[in-house]
Design a protein around this motif. Structure first.
Motif, PDB file in Angstrom:
ATOM      1  N   GLY A 120       0.788  -1.229   0.000  1.00 50.62           N
ATOM      2  CA  GLY A 120       0.000   0.000   0.000  1.00 50.62           C
ATOM      3  C   GLY A 120       0.813   1.268   0.000  1.00 50.62           C
ATOM      4  O   GLY A 120       0.687   2.118  -0.890  1.00 50.62           O
ATOM      5  N   ASP A 121       1.706   1.432   0.980  1.00 53.38           N
ATOM      6  CA  ASP A 121       2.389   2.709   1.154  1.00 53.38           C
ATOM      7  C   ASP A 121       3.680   2.833   0.355  1.00 53.38           C
ATOM      8  O   ASP A 121       4.017   3.902  -0.142  1.00 53.38           O
ATOM      9  N   THR A 122       4.433   1.737   0.225  1.00 50.80           N
ATOM     10  CA  THR A 122       5.698   1.809  -0.515  1.00 50.80           C
ATOM     11  C   THR A 122       5.465   2.286  -1.942  1.00 50.80           C
ATOM     12  O   THR A 122       6.213   3.125  -2.459  1.00 50.80           O
ATOM     13  N   GLY A 123       4.448   1.751  -2.597  1.00 48.24           N
ATOM     14  CA  GLY A 123       4.210   2.098  -3.997  1.00 48.24           C
ATOM     15  C   GLY A 123       3.965   3.570  -4.197  1.00 48.24           C
ATOM     16  O   GLY A 123       4.582   4.209  -5.063  1.00 48.24           O
ATOM     17  N   ALA A 124       3.075   4.139  -3.399  1.00 46.00           N
ATOM     18  CA  ALA A 124       2.766   5.565  -3.541  1.00 46.00           C
ATOM     19  C   ALA A 124       3.993   6.425  -3.268  1.00 46.00           C
ATOM     20  O   ALA A 124       4.277   7.381  -3.992  1.00 46.00           O
TER      21      ALA A 124
ATOM     22  N   PRO B 275      -1.475  -5.634  -4.570  1.00 46.10           N
ATOM     23  CA  PRO B 275      -2.536  -6.645  -4.574  1.00 46.10           C
ATOM     24  C   PRO B 275      -3.894  -6.009  -4.855  1.00 46.10           C
ATOM     25  O   PRO B 275      -4.326  -5.104  -4.149  1.00 46.10           O
ATOM     26  N   HIS B 276      -4.553  -6.470  -5.890  1.00 48.61           N
ATOM     27  CA  HIS B 276      -5.809  -5.875  -6.340  1.00 48.61           C
ATOM     28  C   HIS B 276      -6.885  -5.980  -5.246  1.00 48.61           C
ATOM     29  O   HIS B 276      -7.190  -7.057  -4.738  1.00 48.61           O
ATOM     30  N   GLY B 277      -7.442  -4.816  -4.879  1.00 47.88           N
ATOM     31  CA  GLY B 277      -8.522  -4.787  -3.915  1.00 47.88           C
ATOM     32  C   GLY B 277      -8.105  -5.018  -2.475  1.00 47.88           C
ATOM     33  O   GLY B 277      -8.957  -5.145  -1.592  1.00 47.88           O
ATOM     34  N   LYS B 278      -6.797  -5.036  -2.202  1.00 45.82           N
ATOM     35  CA  LYS B 278      -6.332  -5.328  -0.842  1.00 45.82           C
ATOM     36  C   LYS B 278      -5.482  -4.199  -0.271  1.00 45.82           C
ATOM     37  O   LYS B 278      -4.677  -4.416   0.648  1.00 45.82           O
ATOM     38  N   VAL B 279      -5.630  -3.003  -0.821  1.00 49.26           N
ATOM     39  CA  VAL B 279      -5.048  -1.802  -0.231  1.00 49.26           C
ATOM     40  C   VAL B 279      -6.200  -0.846   0.039  1.00 49.26           C
ATOM     41  O   VAL B 279      -7.307  -1.026  -0.479  1.00 49.26           O
ATOM     42  N   SER B 280      -5.964   0.173   0.859  1.00 48.51           N
ATOM     43  CA  SER B 280      -7.045   1.126   1.117  1.00 48.51           C
ATOM     44  C   SER B 280      -7.316   1.947  -0.142  1.00 48.51           C
ATOM     45  O   SER B 280      -6.481   2.028  -1.052  1.00 48.51           O
ATOM     46  N   LYS B 281      -8.493   2.574  -0.208  1.00 44.47           N
ATOM     47  CA  LYS B 281      -8.843   3.355  -1.388  1.00 44.47           C
ATOM     48  C   LYS B 281      -7.881   4.512  -1.595  1.00 44.47           C
ATOM     49  O   LYS B 281      -7.483   4.802  -2.732  1.00 44.47           O
TER      50      LYS B 281
ATOM     51  N   TYR C 185       9.062 -19.807  12.662  1.00 45.75           N
ATOM     52  CA  TYR C 185       8.784 -18.834  11.601  1.00 45.75           C
ATOM     53  C   TYR C 185       8.200 -19.609  10.429  1.00 45.75           C
ATOM     54  O   TYR C 185       8.904 -20.346   9.737  1.00 45.75           O
ATOM     55  N   GLN C 186       6.899 -19.457  10.243  1.00 43.30           N
ATOM     56  CA  GLN C 186       6.203 -20.173   9.174  1.00 43.30           C
ATOM     57  C   GLN C 186       4.988 -19.362   8.750  1.00 43.30           C
ATOM     58  O   GLN C 186       4.181 -18.969   9.595  1.00 43.30           O
ATOM     59  N   PRO C 187       4.856 -19.089   7.452  1.00 45.76           N
ATOM     60  CA  PRO C 187       3.675 -18.348   6.996  1.00 45.76           C
ATOM     61  C   PRO C 187       2.393 -19.068   7.388  1.00 45.76           C
ATOM     62  O   PRO C 187       2.305 -20.295   7.325  1.00 45.76           O
ATOM     63  N   GLY C 188       1.399 -18.290   7.828  1.00 42.37           N
ATOM     64  CA  GLY C 188       0.106 -18.851   8.188  1.00 42.37           C
ATOM     65  C   GLY C 188      -0.960 -18.447   7.190  1.00 42.37           C
ATOM     66  O   GLY C 188      -0.670 -18.038   6.062  1.00 42.37           O
ATOM     67  N   GLU C 189      -2.188 -18.534   7.621  1.00 42.82           N
ATOM     68  CA  GLU C 189      -3.310 -18.165   6.760  1.00 42.82           C
ATOM     69  C   GLU C 189      -3.390 -16.648   6.631  1.00 42.82           C
ATOM     70  O   GLU C 189      -3.361 -15.927   7.633  1.00 42.82           O
ATOM     71  N   PHE C 190      -3.477 -16.160   5.399  1.00 41.40           N
ATOM     72  CA  PHE C 190      -3.566 -14.711   5.165  1.00 41.40           C
ATOM     73  C   PHE C 190      -4.904 -14.173   5.665  1.00 41.40           C
ATOM     74  O   PHE C 190      -5.958 -14.774   5.427  1.00 41.40           O
ATOM     75  N   ARG C 191      -4.840 -13.047   6.374  1.00 43.05           N
ATOM     76  CA  ARG C 191      -6.053 -12.405   6.870  1.00 43.05           C
ATOM     77  C   ARG C 191      -6.079 -10.949   6.429  1.00 43.05           C
ATOM     78  O   ARG C 191      -5.086 -10.238   6.566  1.00 43.05           O
ATOM     79  N   LYS C 192      -7.220 -10.523   5.916  1.00 37.33           N
ATOM     80  CA  LYS C 192      -7.400  -9.126   5.541  1.00 37.33           C
ATOM     81  C   LYS C 192      -7.837  -8.354   6.777  1.00 37.33           C
ATOM     82  O   LYS C 192      -8.779  -8.743   7.468  1.00 37.33           O
ATOM     83  N   THR C 193      -7.165  -7.245   7.072  1.00 34.38           N
ATOM     84  CA  THR C 193      -7.411  -6.507   8.312  1.00 34.38           C
ATOM     85  C   THR C 193      -7.638  -5.025   8.034  1.00 34.38           C
ATOM     86  O   THR C 193      -7.546  -4.559   6.902  1.00 34.38           O
ATOM     87  N   HIS C 194      -7.887  -4.271   9.115  1.00 35.39           N
ATOM     88  CA  HIS C 194      -8.028  -2.818   9.012  1.00 35.39           C
ATOM     89  C   HIS C 194      -6.678  -2.129   8.822  1.00 35.39           C
ATOM     90  O   HIS C 194      -6.635  -0.919   8.568  1.00 35.39           O
ATOM     91  N   SER C 195      -5.598  -2.880   8.967  1.00 35.70           N
ATOM     92  CA  SER C 195      -4.238  -2.323   8.794  1.00 35.70           C
ATOM     93  C   SER C 195      -3.555  -3.048   7.636  1.00 35.70           C
ATOM     94  O   SER C 195      -2.635  -3.844   7.841  1.00 35.70           O
ATOM     95  N   PRO C 196      -3.998  -2.781   6.399  1.00 35.08           N
ATOM     96  CA  PRO C 196      -3.589  -3.602   5.249  1.00 35.08           C
ATOM     97  C   PRO C 196      -2.106  -3.540   4.920  1.00 35.08           C
ATOM     98  O   PRO C 196      -1.583  -4.467   4.294  1.00 35.08           O
TER      99      PRO C 196
ATOM    100  N   PRO D 276      -4.196   9.056   9.525  1.00 31.84           N
ATOM    101  CA  PRO D 276      -5.471   8.326   9.568  1.00 31.84           C
ATOM    102  C   PRO D 276      -6.345   8.531   8.337  1.00 31.84           C
ATOM    103  O   PRO D 276      -7.198   7.686   8.036  1.00 31.84           O
ATOM    104  N   ALA D 277      -6.164   9.617   7.599  1.00 34.97           N
ATOM    105  CA  ALA D 277      -6.970   9.849   6.399  1.00 34.97           C
ATOM    106  C   ALA D 277      -6.738   8.781   5.338  1.00 34.97           C
ATOM    107  O   ALA D 277      -7.592   8.559   4.477  1.00 34.97           O
ATOM    108  N   LYS D 278      -5.608   8.086   5.400  1.00 37.03           N
ATOM    109  CA  LYS D 278      -5.331   7.043   4.419  1.00 37.03           C
ATOM    110  C   LYS D 278      -6.172   5.789   4.670  1.00 37.03           C
ATOM    111  O   LYS D 278      -6.263   4.920   3.800  1.00 37.03           O
TER     112      LYS D 278
END
Length: 472
Positions: free
Chosen positions: A142-146, A165-171, A299-310, A416-418
């Motif tokens: 989300g933030d690195t790209g911008a 990731p399509h649809g997985k960053v804030s507007k 250290y092992q990747p788990g199930e991906f979860r979409k959160t309020h802190s994308p 917070p506006a982001k």
């Protein structure tokens, strides 16, 4: 000072060559052969320096005099001229045990601006002085790209492609990236999550023929200059908190929202240099691979979860390898074995004395969506201060680990506006900065693609050759 790979198969490189390489040619991450030690006398001298002068002092320890001091000063001045606060990264006191380091005063309202505004100027400088072709490739949650796009848009001799990731960053994050229509910018919106985007990037950088042919340069925190630039605000935050405390001699912790481990590793580096940080606290969300590692040694990747802190919705933290390198006493052979285990789909496990060492160096907490919303409401009500959801993770970890005789500087990594989608769940109406409010009316330019390395390759080859396959 030269730079080597965490996997030990790269000849030592100078500073500029290290930055241009990005990911090590052996798949490892570049680190300095020796971390410079900063004396107590130097720390005392640095305490009074403004942010820009402190940046030059710290950067000069690592740059091998490859950039003349006057040139470096010009790069730093240009990098931070657009920041809305003269301190660049000011520190605010919220209560007797909690300070907030505001890292969102750059052009895209996120902490990534601190490193990436400099990195954009740095790449432009190298392109002009060394005649290097700069084709930047990066992935973002989300933030690195911008921040990266803002740092290099319109700059001669540089092109940049960002995968998100399509649809997985804030507007707002999406709009900050995709409303840019400069010819040297390509946005690829990938069906998948950030880890998918990051995997494709690493595979392309590991293809040495493709990397060389297309002059690929890294903008993600696999690039050491990102780590170094972020290290500066650890020193600055510590000094400012110390100054605001006055005669109160409490120990100073830092709490850092962290997904890809780059920001917290910058703090680890600052501490190894000699900054007397008491506790390094990792704050994550429900994608809590780092908390699980600190707590259990696994250290092992788990199930991906979409959160309020994308921006922290990440299961594979790139910079973890740098920490592992120092945890294993700089044994590149052991690092390679561990990383191969991960590549083979197995987990990394540290135990016994190694795990005790991890737990002596790091603390970690994964905050839930519910906790974050509660904290945002609490601090808005009690102090009038509005936290973004990532910053709320940091505050949750601060509250969990700050003890008597300590204060914690918690990092506010975004405005917070982001992330108004989360803020509105609390019936809080915030006033948007003009720069963000104006994004809504702008056209978007992005190419939506499948999670497919071959398709990314096709897009890149057309873009670097002078065109774009399609934009929508």
């Amino acid at each position: 000072m030269n730079y080597i790979s965490t996997r030990g198969q790269v000849e030592p490189k100078g500073f500029i060559d290290t930055v241009l390489m990005g990911l090590g040619e052996d798949g490892g991450l570049m680190v300095p052969e020796q971390i410079p030690a900063v004396s107590a006398e130097t720390l005392d001298r640095w305490k009074t320096l403004p942010f820009r002068e402190l940046f030059i002092e710290i950067f000069s320890l690592y740059a091998n005099d490859e950039i003349p001091q006057e040139d470096l000063k010009q790069l730093v001045d240009a990098s931070y001229a657009t920041f809305r606060d003269p301190e660049v990264t000011p520190v605010r006191k919220l209560n007797d045990s909690l300070y907030i380091l505001e890292l969102f005063h750059g052009p895209t309202f996120a902490f990534k601006d601190v490193a990436l505004q400099f990195m954009g100027e740095f790449y432009s400088y190298v392109s002009k002085t060394r005649g290097e072709i700069i084709h930047i490739l990066g992935a973002t949650s989300g933030d690195t790209g911008a921040a990266a796009i803002q740092g290099v848009r319109g700059k001669e001799g540089i092109k940049i492609c960002i995968l998100h990731p399509h649809g997985k960053v804030s507007k707002v994050q999406e709009l900050q990236m995709t409303t840019v229509n400069d010819e040297n910018v390509l946005n690829l919106s990938v069906h998948g999550n950030f880890d998918d985007c990051q995997r494709i990037i690493k595979e392309l950088f590991s293809d040495l023929e493709f990397k060389s042919k297309h002059h690929l340069r890294a903008i993600n925190s696999i690039n050491f200059v990102r780590i170094l630039a972020q290290t500066v605000y650890y020193f600055y935050a510590y000094f400012q908190a110390e100054k605001q405390m006055g005669d109160d001699s409490k120990k100073i912790n830092v709490s850092v929202p962290s997904g890809n481990f780059g920001n917290i590793f910058s703090g680890f580096l600052a501490k190894k240099m000699g900054l007397p940080i008491n506790k390094l606290i990792i704050a994550t969300n429900e994608n809590n691979i780092l908390e699980r590692f600190v707590t259990t040694g696994e250290y092992q990747p788990g199930e991906f979860r979409k959160t309020h802190s994308p921006s922290m919705d990440i299961q594979v933290a790139s910079n973890f390898e740098r920490y592992l390198y120092y945890l294993l006493d700089e044994d590149a052979f052991e690092v390679s074995k561990y990383m191969q285990q991960l590549a083979d789909g197995r987990k990394i496990v540290v135990e016994g004395e190694l795990l005790q060492r991890v737990q002596s160096e790091l603390h970690a907490l994964g905050a839930t969506n519910e906790q974050n919303l509660q904290l945002i409401g609490k601090y808005r009500s009690e102090t009038g201060y509005l936290l973004d959801p990532h910053t709320a993770c940091g505050v949750a970890a601060s509250e969990a680990f700050t003890e008597e005789g300590e204060v914690t500087v918690s990092f506010a990594t975004a405005h917070p506006a982001k992330f108004d989608e989360a803020i509105r769940l609390l019936d809080i109406t915030q006033e948007f900065p003009v720069e963000i409010a104006e994004l809504i009316a702008k056209d978007q330019y992005q190419t939506v693609i499948d999670n497919d390395k071959a398709e990314v390759t096709r897009q890149l080859e057309a873009f670097f050759a002078g065109g774009k396959v399609s934009q929508a």
